[in-house]
Scaffold this motif. Structure first.
Motif, PDB file in Angstrom:
ATOM      1  N   VAL A  94       0.818  -1.206   0.000  1.00  0.00           N
ATOM      2  CA  VAL A  94       0.000   0.000   0.000  1.00  0.00           C
ATOM      3  C   VAL A  94       0.859   1.265   0.000  1.00  0.00           C
ATOM      4  CG1 VAL A  94      -1.619   1.385   1.379  1.00  0.00           C
ATOM      5  CG2 VAL A  94      -2.068  -1.033   0.979  1.00  0.00           C
ATOM      6  N   GLY A  95       1.854   1.326   0.843  1.00  0.00           N
ATOM      7  CA  GLY A  95       2.673   2.519   0.945  1.00  0.00           C
ATOM      8  C   GLY A  95       3.901   2.523   0.065  1.00  0.00           C
ATOM      9  N   SER A  96       4.010   1.568  -0.826  1.00  0.00           N
ATOM     10  CA  SER A  96       5.213   1.478  -1.666  1.00  0.00           C
ATOM     11  C   SER A  96       5.022   2.258  -2.963  1.00  0.00           C
ATOM     12  CB  SER A  96       5.544   0.014  -1.977  1.00  0.00           C
ATOM     13  OG  SER A  96       4.644  -0.499  -2.945  1.00  0.00           O
ATOM     14  N   HIS A  97       6.104   2.703  -3.546  1.00  0.00           N
ATOM     15  CA  HIS A  97       6.024   3.411  -4.816  1.00  0.00           C
ATOM     16  C   HIS A  97       6.018   2.460  -6.010  1.00  0.00           C
ATOM     17  CE1 HIS A  97      10.379   2.783  -4.456  1.00  0.00           C
ATOM     18  NE2 HIS A  97      10.402   2.863  -5.765  1.00  0.00           N
ATOM     19  N   GLU A  98       6.298   1.181  -5.777  1.00  0.00           N
ATOM     20  CA  GLU A  98       6.387   0.210  -6.876  1.00  0.00           C
ATOM     21  C   GLU A  98       5.022  -0.226  -7.403  1.00  0.00           C
ATOM     22  OE1 GLU A  98       9.940  -0.265  -4.203  1.00  0.00           O
ATOM     23  OE2 GLU A  98       7.784  -0.259  -3.860  1.00  0.00           O
ATOM     24  N   PHE A  99       3.992  -0.117  -6.591  1.00  0.00           N
ATOM     25  CA  PHE A  99       2.715  -0.729  -6.941  1.00  0.00           C
ATOM     26  C   PHE A  99       1.739   0.146  -7.731  1.00  0.00           C
ATOM     27  CE2 PHE A  99      -1.536  -2.332  -6.313  1.00  0.00           C
ATOM     28  CZ  PHE A  99      -1.378  -3.666  -6.625  1.00  0.00           C
ATOM     29  N   PRO A 100       1.529   1.407  -7.373  1.00  0.00           N
ATOM     30  CA  PRO A 100       0.491   2.187  -8.072  1.00  0.00           C
ATOM     31  C   PRO A 100       0.682   2.192  -9.592  1.00  0.00           C
ATOM     32  CG  PRO A 100       1.234   3.354  -6.129  1.00  0.00           C
ATOM     33  CD  PRO A 100       2.170   2.177  -6.321  1.00  0.00           C
ATOM     34  N   GLY A 101      -0.426   1.989 -10.291  1.00  0.00           N
ATOM     35  CA  GLY A 101      -0.409   1.980 -11.744  1.00  0.00           C
ATOM     36  C   GLY A 101       0.024   0.667 -12.366  1.00  0.00           C
ATOM     37  N   LYS A 102       0.354  -0.317 -11.537  1.00  0.00           N
ATOM     38  CA  LYS A 102       0.834  -1.607 -12.050  1.00  0.00           C
ATOM     39  C   LYS A 102      -0.319  -2.369 -12.702  1.00  0.00           C
ATOM     40  CE  LYS A 102       4.557  -2.750 -11.237  1.00  0.00           C
ATOM     41  NZ  LYS A 102       5.837  -2.671 -11.961  1.00  0.00           N
ATOM     42  N   PRO A 103      -0.129  -2.881 -13.931  1.00  0.00           N
ATOM     43  CA  PRO A 103      -1.147  -3.722 -14.565  1.00  0.00           C
ATOM     44  C   PRO A 103      -1.308  -5.045 -13.813  1.00  0.00           C
ATOM     45  CG  PRO A 103       0.362  -2.839 -16.208  1.00  0.00           C
ATOM     46  CD  PRO A 103       0.967  -2.577 -14.851  1.00  0.00           C
ATOM     47  N   ILE A 104      -2.550  -5.423 -13.588  1.00  0.00           N
ATOM     48  CA  ILE A 104      -2.878  -6.629 -12.828  1.00  0.00           C
ATOM     49  C   ILE A 104      -3.930  -7.428 -13.591  1.00  0.00           C
ATOM     50  CG2 ILE A 104      -3.817  -7.532 -10.651  1.00  0.00           C
ATOM     51  CD1 ILE A 104      -1.463  -5.907  -9.958  1.00  0.00           C
ATOM     52  N   LEU A 117     -13.065 -12.567  -5.048  1.00  0.00           N
ATOM     53  CA  LEU A 117     -12.686 -11.894  -6.288  1.00  0.00           C
ATOM     54  C   LEU A 117     -13.156 -10.439  -6.263  1.00  0.00           C
ATOM     55  CD1 LEU A 117     -11.330 -12.298  -9.050  1.00  0.00           C
ATOM     56  CD2 LEU A 117     -13.586 -12.913  -9.947  1.00  0.00           C
ATOM     57  N   ALA A 118     -14.382 -10.215  -5.813  1.00  0.00           N
ATOM     58  CA  ALA A 118     -14.894  -8.851  -5.725  1.00  0.00           C
ATOM     59  C   ALA A 118     -14.111  -8.038  -4.693  1.00  0.00           C
ATOM     60  CB  ALA A 118     -16.382  -8.869  -5.377  1.00  0.00           C
ATOM     61  N   ALA A 119     -13.825  -8.643  -3.550  1.00  0.00           N
ATOM     62  CA  ALA A 119     -13.070  -7.933  -2.505  1.00  0.00           C
ATOM     63  C   ALA A 119     -11.649  -7.641  -2.967  1.00  0.00           C
ATOM     64  CB  ALA A 119     -13.056  -8.761  -1.219  1.00  0.00           C
ATOM     65  N   LEU A 120     -11.023  -8.598  -3.634  1.00  0.00           N
ATOM     66  CA  LEU A 120      -9.667  -8.405  -4.134  1.00  0.00           C
ATOM     67  C   LEU A 120      -9.639  -7.295  -5.184  1.00  0.00           C
ATOM     68  CD1 LEU A 120      -6.701  -9.232  -4.221  1.00  0.00           C
ATOM     69  CD2 LEU A 120      -7.345 -11.082  -5.787  1.00  0.00           C
ATOM     70  N   THR A 121     -10.600  -7.297  -6.062  1.00  0.00           N
ATOM     71  CA  THR A 121     -10.689  -6.263  -7.088  1.00  0.00           C
ATOM     72  C   THR A 121     -10.832  -4.883  -6.445  1.00  0.00           C
ATOM     73  OG1 THR A 121     -11.645  -7.816  -8.671  1.00  0.00           O
ATOM     74  CG2 THR A 121     -12.001  -5.470  -9.108  1.00  0.00           C
ATOM     75  N   LEU A 122     -11.701  -4.775  -5.444  1.00  0.00           N
ATOM     76  CA  LEU A 122     -11.889  -3.498  -4.752  1.00  0.00           C
ATOM     77  C   LEU A 122     -10.604  -3.042  -4.069  1.00  0.00           C
ATOM     78  CD1 LEU A 122     -13.760  -1.218  -3.832  1.00  0.00           C
ATOM     79  CD2 LEU A 122     -14.409  -2.667  -1.899  1.00  0.00           C
ATOM     80  N   THR A 123      -9.925  -3.966  -3.408  1.00  0.00           N
ATOM     81  CA  THR A 123      -8.659  -3.637  -2.744  1.00  0.00           C
ATOM     82  C   THR A 123      -7.631  -3.152  -3.755  1.00  0.00           C
ATOM     83  OG1 THR A 123      -9.053  -5.217  -0.957  1.00  0.00           O
ATOM     84  CG2 THR A 123      -6.768  -4.555  -1.337  1.00  0.00           C
ATOM     85  N   LEU A 124      -7.481  -3.874  -4.851  1.00  0.00           N
ATOM     86  CA  LEU A 124      -6.490  -3.513  -5.866  1.00  0.00           C
ATOM     87  C   LEU A 124      -6.804  -2.168  -6.513  1.00  0.00           C
ATOM     88  CD1 LEU A 124      -6.018  -7.036  -7.452  1.00  0.00           C
ATOM     89  CD2 LEU A 124      -4.324  -5.765  -6.097  1.00  0.00           C
ATOM     90  N   GLU A 125      -8.081  -1.914  -6.778  1.00  0.00           N
ATOM     91  CA  GLU A 125      -8.463  -0.611  -7.348  1.00  0.00           C
ATOM     92  C   GLU A 125      -8.180   0.513  -6.353  1.00  0.00           C
ATOM     93  OE1 GLU A 125     -11.955  -2.077 -10.425  1.00  0.00           O
ATOM     94  OE2 GLU A 125     -12.550  -1.385  -8.434  1.00  0.00           O
ATOM     95  N   THR A 126      -8.422   0.263  -5.070  1.00  0.00           N
ATOM     96  CA  THR A 126      -8.134   1.249  -4.036  1.00  0.00           C
ATOM     97  C   THR A 126      -6.637   1.544  -3.976  1.00  0.00           C
ATOM     98  OG1 THR A 126     -10.051   0.529  -2.752  1.00  0.00           O
ATOM     99  CG2 THR A 126      -8.351   1.743  -1.553  1.00  0.00           C
ATOM    100  N   MET A 127      -5.829   0.537  -4.276  1.00  0.00           N
ATOM    101  CA  MET A 127      -4.374   0.680  -4.268  1.00  0.00           C
ATOM    102  C   MET A 127      -3.839   1.251  -5.577  1.00  0.00           C
ATOM    103  SD  MET A 127      -3.410  -2.951  -2.443  1.00  0.00           S
ATOM    104  CE  MET A 127      -1.637  -2.746  -2.697  1.00  0.00           C
ATOM    105  N   SER A 128      -4.706   1.674  -6.466  1.00  0.00           N
ATOM    106  CA  SER A 128      -4.360   2.281  -7.759  1.00  0.00           C
ATOM    107  C   SER A 128      -3.743   1.302  -8.749  1.00  0.00           C
ATOM    108  CB  SER A 128      -3.434   3.493  -7.577  1.00  0.00           C
ATOM    109  OG  SER A 128      -4.079   4.476  -6.806  1.00  0.00           O
ATOM    110  N   ALA A 129      -4.136   0.037  -8.656  1.00  0.00           N
ATOM    111  CA  ALA A 129      -3.726  -0.933  -9.675  1.00  0.00           C
ATOM    112  C   ALA A 129      -4.534  -0.680 -10.939  1.00  0.00           C
ATOM    113  CB  ALA A 129      -3.970  -2.362  -9.184  1.00  0.00           C
TER     114      ALA A 129
END
Length: 180
Positions: A94-104, A117-129
């Protein structure tokens, strides 16, 4: 192109891990899918440890994520939620610079496992994936004894996975072109 594959299951005979390994076999030419198996070594997330110097397993994961062009995740659903070991890994990102914008892209190994799957998707979108929805796949592996070889050998499983990997690779190329 390099894609890091992360399984949310630590079980030796995990269908999630098997699906990720099969995806590596079915990836298009020029795409290397490699496993990041370090989530079991991650300490429980603690913001007090997330400073200038982080625990070595966290540093290794962040470096892996930073060097990957995309991330492929497959995780089981436990009690209608994301597997704890995967959620812990995501918390460290969450606090790393490596993750935001990463294609998933996500691989779901049970058509019934929709809550995680829905919860994971929401978490990843919140993390700017950047989730490649067309690069995601659901494979009906629940209740079967599948390994990577049986998945690759079964056209009903291999073809949707191969197509998803082709779409994910195209998505990554488009993200890279936008960034240029």
């Amino acid at each position: 192109m390099k894609i890091a594959a992360i399984s949310g299951s630590l079980r030796a005979g995990s269908s999630n891990t098997a699906a990720l390994r099969a995806a590596a076999h079915l990836a298009p030419a020029g795409v290397e899918v490699f496993s990041f198996d370090g989530i079991a070594a991650l300490p429980f997330f603690n913001p007090d440890l997330d400073g200038d110097v982080v625990p070595e397993p966290v540093e290794a994961m962040r470096k892996t994520i930073g060097n990957a062009d995309g991330i492929l995740i497959s995780s089981p659903e436990y009690a209608r939620g994301v597997a704890g070991v995967l959620k812990n890994a995501l918390d460290w990102l969450v606090g790393s610079h490596e993750f935001p914008g990463k294609p998933i892209a996500l691989i779901n190994t049970s058509p019934r496992a929709t809550h995680a799957l829905a919860a994971l998707t929401l978490t990843l979108e919140t993390m700017s994936a950047r989730i490649a929805k067309d690069g995601c796949a659901t494979l009906p592996l629940l209740g079967g004894a599948h390994d990577e070889h049986s998945i690759v050998a079964d056209p009903a499983l291999a073809e949707p996975l191969r197509a998803a990997m082709e779409r994910f690779a195209a998505f990554i190329r488009n993200v890279q072109a936008e960034a240029s």
